[in-house]
Design a protein around this motif. Structure first.
Motif, PDB file in Angstrom:
ATOM      1  N   ALA A 113       0.834  -1.207   0.000  1.00 53.21           N
ATOM      2  CA  ALA A 113       0.000   0.000   0.000  1.00 53.21           C
ATOM      3  C   ALA A 113       0.868   1.256   0.000  1.00 53.21           C
ATOM      4  CB  ALA A 113      -0.928  -0.012   1.210  1.00 53.21           C
ATOM      5  N   GLY A 114       1.946   1.246   0.785  1.00 52.07           N
ATOM      6  CA  GLY A 114       2.865   2.384   0.793  1.00 52.07           C
ATOM      7  C   GLY A 114       3.527   2.578  -0.556  1.00 52.07           C
ATOM      8  N   ARG A 115       3.842   1.473  -1.199  1.00 57.64           N
ATOM      9  CA  ARG A 115       4.445   1.546  -2.533  1.00 57.64           C
ATOM     10  C   ARG A 115       3.437   2.104  -3.541  1.00 57.64           C
ATOM     11  NH1 ARG A 115       6.207  -3.221  -2.461  1.00 57.64           N
ATOM     12  NH2 ARG A 115       4.568  -4.270  -3.648  1.00 57.64           N
ATOM     13  N   ALA A 116       2.169   1.689  -3.431  1.00 51.76           N
ATOM     14  CA  ALA A 116       1.138   2.118  -4.383  1.00 51.76           C
ATOM     15  C   ALA A 116       0.898   3.623  -4.316  1.00 51.76           C
ATOM     16  CB  ALA A 116      -0.158   1.362  -4.121  1.00 51.76           C
ATOM     17  N   GLN A 142       6.502  -0.374   7.775  1.00 49.80           N
ATOM     18  CA  GLN A 142       6.273  -1.166   6.562  1.00 49.80           C
ATOM     19  C   GLN A 142       5.838  -0.260   5.414  1.00 49.80           C
ATOM     20  OE1 GLN A 142       3.537  -4.367   7.640  1.00 49.80           O
ATOM     21  NE2 GLN A 142       4.749  -4.755   9.474  1.00 49.80           N
ATOM     22  N   ARG A 143       5.005   0.752   5.707  1.00 48.65           N
ATOM     23  CA  ARG A 143       4.628   1.731   4.674  1.00 48.65           C
ATOM     24  C   ARG A 143       5.858   2.496   4.210  1.00 48.65           C
ATOM     25  NH1 ARG A 143      -0.074   3.922   8.623  1.00 48.65           N
ATOM     26  NH2 ARG A 143      -1.022   1.853   8.928  1.00 48.65           N
ATOM     27  N   ALA A 144       6.727   2.833   5.153  1.00 45.51           N
ATOM     28  CA  ALA A 144       7.964   3.529   4.804  1.00 45.51           C
ATOM     29  C   ALA A 144       8.806   2.686   3.849  1.00 45.51           C
ATOM     30  CB  ALA A 144       8.765   3.846   6.064  1.00 45.51           C
ATOM     31  N   GLU A 145       8.852   1.384   4.094  1.00 45.24           N
ATOM     32  CA  GLU A 145       9.624   0.506   3.213  1.00 45.24           C
ATOM     33  C   GLU A 145       9.026   0.467   1.817  1.00 45.24           C
ATOM     34  OE1 GLU A 145      12.577  -1.597   1.751  1.00 45.24           O
ATOM     35  OE2 GLU A 145      12.539  -0.630   3.733  1.00 45.24           O
ATOM     36  N   GLY A 146       7.683   0.483   1.729  1.00 46.63           N
ATOM     37  CA  GLY A 146       7.037   0.548   0.421  1.00 46.63           C
ATOM     38  C   GLY A 146       7.386   1.829  -0.315  1.00 46.63           C
ATOM     39  N   TYR A 147       7.407   2.939   0.402  1.00 48.40           N
ATOM     40  CA  TYR A 147       7.816   4.241  -0.149  1.00 48.40           C
ATOM     41  C   TYR A 147       9.237   4.150  -0.700  1.00 48.40           C
ATOM     42  CZ  TYR A 147      10.113   8.832   0.601  1.00 48.40           C
ATOM     43  OH  TYR A 147      10.892   9.965   0.506  1.00 48.40           O
ATOM     44  N   ARG A 148      10.132   3.573   0.073  1.00 58.04           N
ATOM     45  CA  ARG A 148      11.536   3.457  -0.366  1.00 58.04           C
ATOM     46  C   ARG A 148      11.658   2.574  -1.599  1.00 58.04           C
ATOM     47  NH1 ARG A 148      12.654   2.146   5.782  1.00 58.04           N
ATOM     48  NH2 ARG A 148      12.701   4.262   6.637  1.00 58.04           N
TER      49      ARG A 148
END
Length: 279
Positions: A113-116, A142-148
Motif C-alpha cells: 500500500a505504501g508503494r502504491a 512497513q509503509r515507509a519501506e514501500g515508499y523506499r
C-alpha cells in the motif's frame, strides 16, 4: 459462574494499540457486531504500542480463560508469543498477513500500500517526494519501506526527505512536521504522510504558509479517516478496509472456537487508492 462450570468462556479478548484512532474503533465495532449474535462478548485491551503493556494485558486476560483472542499485528515480546501458544486459545492476527505455519491472520500488505501511493505520486510527475511519519509502529515502518521501494525503483530515493517522529500521530503534529519539512527541504514537490490525521494537519499548514496544493506540493495520506474527503483540497489517501478486516477476522475466530477447519488461514482483504484533489 456459568463459564467456570462449563470450563468454556463466552468472552473474546481483543487487543488494539489505541482507541483514539478511528481506524481501531471501526475495527472493534465490526468485531463486536459479528461476535455478539454468536453469543460472545469482547474484552478490549489497549496496548499503546507497548510490548510490555500488551504482555501484562495478556497475562491478566488469559487468567479468565477466554474462548478466543484477536491481536493486532505480529510485533510482540517473545514472552507474549509463548503465552499465546501455551494457552491453546484460538488466535487471529489483525491488520497484517503472514504465511507462517499454524498462524491465522486477516489484513493486507502495508508495504504494498505504501508503494502504491508513492507510485501514484510518481505518476503525477513528482520527483522530490518526502515521507512524513509519526508513532513509528511496525505498520508505519512497513509503509515507509514501500515508499523506499518505489523511489529506489525510479532512481529517486533521497533519505533526507524522510521525516520520522516518534510522537503520537495527530493533526497538530502533522502541521508542525509539514512546516519543518518545508524549512528543511523547500523544493519538496510531494509529501506522503503515514496517516490521514498528519496529512490533514499538513494541508492546514500549507494553507497558512501559502503553499499551493497540489500545484506546488502534492499531499497524500493513509487510512482514509473521517474528514479527509472534506479537506480543501480533498485528501488523496489509501482506504484501508478495517470493517472488512474486523468481520472476516471475527468470522475466522468463530470457526476456530467451534473446532472447525479454516480453509484459508491467511486472508488478504487488500486496499484501495482514493485519488482526490490534493494530488
Amino acid at each position: 459462574a456459568r463459564a467456570l462450570a462449563s470450563a468454556r468462556s463466552s468472552h473474546v479478548v481483543v487487543l488494539v494499540p489505541l482507541l483514539t484512532n478511528t481506524l481501531f474503533v471501526d475495527l472493534l465495532e465490526a468485531v463486536q457486531a459479528t461476535l455478539m449474535p454468536a453469543g460472545f462478548q469482547t474484552l478490549i485491551g489497549v496496548t499503546h504500542y507497548d510490548r510490555d503493556e500488551e504482555e501484562q494485558l495478556l497475562r491478566s486476560y488469559m487468567a479468565h480463560r477466554p474462548a478466543g483472542l484477536l491481536v493486532t499485528g505480529f510485533d510482540r515480546s517473545e514472552a507474549s508469543r509463548r503465552l499465546i501458544a501455551a494457552s491453546g486459545v484460538p488466535c487471529v492476527h489483525l491488520m497484517e498477513t503472514t504465511d507462517a505455519p499454524g498462524a491465522y491472520s486477516v489484513g493486507f500488505s502495508q508495504a504494498a500500500a505504501g508503494r502504491a501511493i508513492t507510485e501514484h505520486l510518481l505518476s503525477r510527475r513528482r520527483r522530490r517526494i518526502a515521507f512524513v511519519a509519526a508513532q513509528l509502529d511496525p505498520r508505519v515502518m512497513q509503509r515507509a519501506e514501500g515508499y523506499r521501494q518505489a523511489l529506489r525503483a525510479a532512481g529517486l530515493y533521497d533519505a533526507r526527505r524522510e521525516l520520522l517522529n516518534p510522537q503520537r500521530s495527530s493533526i497538530g503534529l502533522g502541521a508542525q512536521l509539514f512546516e519543518q519539512l518545508m524549512a528543511q527541504q523547500p523544493d519538496t514537490d510531494a509529501v506522503f504522510f503515514c496517516n490521514d490525521d498528519l496529512a490533514q494537519g499538513g494541508l492546514l499548514a500549507a494553507l497558512r504558509l501559502g503553499v499551493a496544493v497540489p500545484r506546488k506540493t502534492a499531499i497524500a495520506g493513509f487510512n482514509d479517516l473521517p474528514g479527509s474527503d472534506q479537506m480543501w483540497p480533498s485528501l488523496t489517501t489509501v482506504h484501508t478496509p478495517r470493517r472488512e478486516i474486523g468481520v472476516a477476522a471475527a468470522g475466522m475466530l468463530l470457526a476456530l472456537m467451534r473446532g472447525e477447519k479454516v480453509a484459508v488461514p491467511c486472508v488478504d482483504v487488500g486496499y484501495s487508492l482514493v485519488v482526490r484533489g490534493s494530488t
